[in-house]
Design an enzyme around this catalytic site. Structure first.
Site, mmCIF file in Angstrom:
data_model
loop_
_atom_site.group_PDB
_atom_site.id
_atom_site.type_symbol
_atom_site.label_atom_id
_atom_site.label_comp_id
_atom_site.label_asym_id
_atom_site.label_seq_id
_atom_site.Cartn_x
_atom_site.Cartn_y
_atom_site.Cartn_z
ATOM 1 N N ILE B 15 13.036 -18.530 -9.147
ATOM 2 C CA ILE B 15 11.999 -18.084 -9.025
ATOM 3 C C ILE B 15 11.384 -16.740 -9.222
ATOM 4 O O ILE B 15 11.938 -16.043 -8.368
ATOM 5 C CB ILE B 15 11.144 -18.739 -7.864
ATOM 6 C CG1 ILE B 15 11.831 -20.074 -7.411
ATOM 7 C CG2 ILE B 15 9.816 -18.566 -7.892
ATOM 8 C CD1 ILE B 15 11.456 -20.223 -5.978
ATOM 9 N N ASP B 140 8.762 3.595 11.723
ATOM 10 C CA ASP B 140 8.083 2.490 11.589
ATOM 11 C C ASP B 140 9.018 1.558 12.629
ATOM 12 O O ASP B 140 9.082 0.395 12.575
ATOM 13 C CB ASP B 140 8.521 1.915 10.008
ATOM 14 C CG ASP B 140 7.668 0.761 9.999
ATOM 15 O OD1 ASP B 140 6.526 0.522 10.737
ATOM 16 O OD2 ASP B 140 8.003 -0.231 9.147
#
Lengths: 224, 298
Positions: B15, B140
């Site tokens: 995909i 983060d």
């Protein structure tokens, strides 16, 4: 050494055109090793890359180009992202930012945040460089506290901490140096210099004693 | 058998050129170890991979030499050209089943025992002190980026946005998920390693609460939620170079930290407040946090 002799006129030309790209035009730089076969070079590079890819593929018995597991020591399986930590998800790097490609089945509020981040990322202008010279790195150590950058020996070798305040000492000497240069007493200056070199020596010896096994020394940027 | 494995995993369809929604993991038949692949698709130009990516990979490989127990193990980096505009970099990491987020979700009521929180925190700070000593700001840090093995070993992951800091680096203010963002990041002031300590403080509280401490919906809302807990900072503590004024936040009656984290011990609360200190210069460092009395508790 090579016996390349530059004629007077060549030297003159070199002197006249100091800029580097123009050097290429002087006769001394022309095709020293014959013409380059770019096609062959390209082929060779491609072959090298293929070899590296083949080696990767053999090591992991996995085709990284097509994402296909092959037979070998590693038993591969494909698992849905919602059953593995988000960290392993495929992501796309655009410039400095990286976003996860697939949204996990259970939509988390924080992925919402992440998308908002991307949308607003161009709003705040990057701060000018000189602004950052006064960032916390420079003043990070609190009084009597070590800059962690100088404690790598403890962290990396698991050795007990030594209270050799390398960074703090350095800082102090540099500040006293500054103040003495404003009240220029040459003898004072010698004294300081002497003390500074002593400090350096003891610093070196303390480093030597703590670093019984060599650890990788990373170049450190010091911001003054 | 080996042949079997190869045919078993033939791809059904591709995909959009990438494997969406799945992660490849594998068990090494010889060692029994698990590995997982993380692909990063990097946009390239005529010069090839961006320098920042090359540097990042070099940094990850350099860190690997230390083999730190609290940093996720990177086994290999494999680059494959996809198109002229895109290179796929596949990172082969050790596979850990869960992150701290699921670990906390799965913890049976009434939550993690105090001794386990203390152990997780010690490991987290160890990993962080290691990163900081190597000039890396994680930037983060959040429960999703902290992996916890089945044996309770903490491993810091995803230095996607961590980078060797230098004064020439253009720091983008958008790096930490809002809920774990330090005030100086929210205010877009300058910042460095203390931002990770702030995030660690938020995570520390979350270990007791099993839900985030500050769940702001915008930068200003996040700051407001922070000040409800730590109190409004004094005018002189407010960074000078920011647009948002201290006066934007009305008079707040802040409540003691134990109102928000009732299960925390006395020393734990003290360490938490040291981590949630507004001024990054006065915030505790990872190394000093490890020496805190909290870690000597029973």
């Amino acid at each position: 050494m090579s016996n390349v002799q530059l004629s007077n006129s060549t030297l003159e030309r070199l002197a006249a055109r100091r800029t580097f790209p123009l050097h290429a035009r002087t006769s001394a730089c022309r095709n020293l090793f014959g013409p380059v076969d770019h096609e062959e070079l390209n082929r060779e590079m491609k072959m090298q890359l293929r070899e590296i890819s083949d080696r990767d593929q053999r090591r992991w018995n996995f085709n990284f180009e097509t994402d296909t597991p092959l037979s070998g020591d590693y038993e591969w399986e494909e698992t849905p992202t919602d059953s593995t930590p988000v960290f392993y998800q495929e992501s796309v790097q655009t410039g400095r930012n990286r976003v996860a490609v697939s949204v996990p089945a259970k939509v988390k509020p924080c992925s919402d945040m992440a998308s908002r981040d991307c949308a607003t990322q161009d709003v705040p202008a990057p701060r000018p460089v000189d602004d950052r010279l006064s960032t916390p790195e420079a003043t990070l150590p609190r009084s009597g506290e070590l800059n962690q950058e100088n404690c790598s020996d403890r962290l990396n070798s698991g050795k007990p901490k030594r209270k050799a305040a390398v960074c703090a000492r350095r800082k102090r000497t540099s500040t006293t140096e500054l103040t003495t240069t404003t009240t220029t007493h040459i003898t004072d200056f010698y004294m300081k210099r002497k003390r500074m070199s002593e400090a350096k020596q003891s610093e070196n010896s303390s480093q030597n004693s703590t670093l019984a096994i060599p650890v990788e020394q990373t170049p450190r940027k010091r911001i003054r | 058998m080996a042949q079997e494995a190869a045919t078993q995993y033939e791809r059904v369809a591709e995909i959009g050129g990438g494997a969406y929604g799945t992660v490849y993991k594998a068990r090494d038949r010889l060692s029994g170890q698990f590995v997982a692949l993380k692909s990063v698709r990097v946009q390239t130009d005529q010069d090839g991979l961006p320098l920042s990516t090359v540097r990042e990979v070099a940094l990850l490989k350099r860190l690997e030499q230390f083999d730190h127990p609290n940093v996720v193990k990177l086994m290999d980096v494999c680059a494959t050209l996809r198109t002229d505009q895109e290179t796929k970099v596949t990172l082969v990491f050790e596979h850990v089943d869960q992150d701290l987020k699921t670990y906390l979700e799965k913890a049976p009521s009434p939550g993690l025992p105090a001794s386990q929180i203390q152990d997780l925190m010690r490991q987290l700070l160890c990993g962080l002190a290691f990163l900081h000593s190597n000039c890396i700001v994680h930037r983060d840090l959040k429960p999703e980026n902290i992996l916890v093995t089945s044996r309770g070993q903490v491993k810091l992951a995803d230095f996607g946005l961590a980078r060797i800091y230098s004064c020439h680096m253009a720091l983008t203010p958008v790096v930490v998920t809002l809920w774990y963002r330090a005030p100086e990041v929210l205010l877009q002031s300058s910042y460095a390693t203390p931002v990770d300590i702030w995030s660690t403080g938020c995570i520390f509280a979350e270990m007791f609460r099993r839900k985030p401490l500050f769940r702001g919906e915008s930068e200003v809302d996040q700051l407001g939620k922070i000040f409800e807990v730590i109190g409004l900072p004094a005018e002189e503590d407010w960074p000078a170079d920011v647009t948002l004024s201290q006066r934007n936040f009305g008079p707040l009656s802040h409540r003691p930290i134990t109102d928000f984290v009732p299960e925390i011990s006395h020393q734990g609360a003290d360490l938490l407040l040291e981590m949630l200190t507004f001024d990054p210069l006065r915030r505790i460092s990872a190394l000093n946090a490890l020496d805190h009395l909290y870690f000597q508790e029973g």
